[in-house]
Design an enzyme around this catalytic site. Sequence first.
Site, mmCIF file in Angstrom:
data_model
loop_
_atom_site.group_PDB
_atom_site.id
_atom_site.type_symbol
_atom_site.label_atom_id
_atom_site.label_comp_id
_atom_site.label_asym_id
_atom_site.label_seq_id
_atom_site.Cartn_x
_atom_site.Cartn_y
_atom_site.Cartn_z
ATOM 1 N N ASP A 206 0.829 -1.204 0.000
ATOM 2 C CA ASP A 206 0.000 0.000 0.000
ATOM 3 C C ASP A 206 0.868 1.261 0.000
ATOM 4 O O ASP A 206 1.739 1.414 0.849
ATOM 5 C CB ASP A 206 -0.861 -0.025 1.278
ATOM 6 C CG ASP A 206 -1.950 1.022 1.256
ATOM 7 O OD1 ASP A 206 -2.797 0.963 0.342
ATOM 8 O OD2 ASP A 206 -1.952 1.885 2.145
ATOM 9 N N GLU A 260 1.876 -0.468 -4.852
ATOM 10 C CA GLU A 260 0.877 0.510 -5.263
ATOM 11 C C GLU A 260 1.634 1.814 -5.466
ATOM 12 O O GLU A 260 1.937 2.520 -4.515
ATOM 13 C CB GLU A 260 -0.220 0.676 -4.221
ATOM 14 C CG GLU A 260 -1.314 1.563 -4.751
ATOM 15 C CD GLU A 260 -2.206 2.159 -3.688
ATOM 16 O OE1 GLU A 260 -1.756 2.318 -2.552
ATOM 17 O OE2 GLU A 260 -3.364 2.448 -3.996
#
Length: 565
Positions: A206, A260
């Site tokens: 993330d 990401e």
Amino acid sequence: MSTASPEHPTWWKEATVYQIYPRSFKDSNGDGLGDIPGIIEKLDYLSTLGINVIWLSPHFDSPNVDNGYDIRDYRKVLKEFGSMADFDQLLSEMKQRDMRLVIDLVVNHSSDEHEWFEQSRQSKDNPYRDFYIWRDGNSDGGPPNNYASFFSGSAWSKDDRTGQYYLHYFAAKQPDLNWENPSVREEVYSLMKFWLDKGVAGFRMDVIPLISKQPDMPELTPEQLHAPEYAYANGPHLHDYLQEMNREVLSKYDVMTVGEAFGITYAETPALVGRDRNELNMIFHFDLVRLDRDGWRKTEWTLPELKEINRNIYEADYGEGGWGTTFLTNHDNPRAVSHFGNDSAEWRELSAKALATMMFTLKGTPYVYQGDELGMTNFPLERIDDYQDIEVKRAWQEEVVSGQVSAEEFLESYAQTSRDNARTPMQWSAEPQAGFTTADTPWFAVNPNYRDINAEHQQDNPHSVYHFYRQLIALRRATPALIYGDYHDLAPQDPNVYSYTRALGDQRYMVAINFTEEEQEAALPSGASVVSVSLSNYPDEQSPQQDAQVIQLQPWQAVVVTISA
Ligand code: ISL
Ligand code: CA
């Protein structure tokens, strides 16, 4: 027919990944919230589809301020999702089906209810103080600088106990971890090993480019404030941290990693995914899913713009022996068929199949977001109370309650772009609540179109979006040229048709996709002709004929053909 053998064949390049947003996938115990036993119930559904890797969005203990992207205990399963025994059972059931599980690594920030932050905020000399990023306010007592949160407002919150501010790029309940502190990095590597030693096969990381902060944290310019991710990303130690993570953890396991890459430019990509970099295997670029965004506002897009983005991504990912991803949406974006296709009753299925053809035949590991294999659509978001997403709720305060923007303009845009569009319950059948739950009120309302769009109907219909996804997954897996082959756009400026080739050795495929409701045509490369049709979303009689040198395309028709050299 000899075909060049692909360079560095690897399981995570040949895989199809399916993203599960656990709270919306399947509820097994009637509390209105998806859970891990519900995922186990649906593994055969995914296996039949041809899925061999699952990316599970956060399953950890969390107060759910950001639906799990605010972790309170990295080694504990959220009790509403089930127990650690359920997680181990999921892993075991997946292994029996030759499936691998990738989990979400959310370590740019934790929840403010994490033990580390509870300690850190106690006092300036607490041993955990430097697990987070604390600064004194500026001379007039305001925040240290003008950093903005992605969820509106300042990225700084003042903690009265010590009078200092702490940094949070997202919600105030998601304080950023201080990666300069070696103890933070050691804790992260330890929790990664905890899950890898249980048999997890990798991580989706993330907002990983944000973990290294700019040391002097200069004020942002107005232009930087419009898209702060580019100012926050790619700090001076990002590559040191990722290479250390690789040395300490990842290099010891047969795993895959996908970053990401929020805020990473094309030029910065090879340094992250280059094969000899020992950092990440691949990254998500956001240019495609955000090509029609200006800040929070929805704008228009054209097919040539989309093609240019795909060309830039291809050159960035594969420039130095790296690898890439293809995806149309995820839990942060609207539904693919509503975003890039035509979700009217007449064109929804055809355009969903056409978009899937693009996703599976561009170069890169494809990521299917739960429900897109059914052609699920956006939710009819009409009033602010229809939304759950913290991002929208806080933007409403900042934009509408403040009087800067009308409610109509705000809602008209967010109805098309909101992350909530992808977070509604999976539509399993025409039973109440789409078969997602036996509860009367699931955590988020089911899309009213579930009677027409659901898995049960589509598994029984060989011409459904579901079965077309199954055929595409099988075709890609069986075709090295579609996995490892080169990509060449045949008509970058064509505003209606997307046509390109994929070639490996003497295997040569052409993909042609009509993005309109009118008939179009696509010319083959000069001197080439159609050899055979590998896949089409129209019946055979309406698909390219052998020896054709121009392909006639029906509205939203997508075809994959082998062509002569
Ligand atoms: O809406 C966005 C930013 O304005 C998204 O692009 C998203 O916030 C961004 O891509 C980062 O996403 C990840 O980190 C967030 C979390 O809310 C998202 O769900 C997650 O995918 C904070 O953890
Ligand atoms: Ca449940």
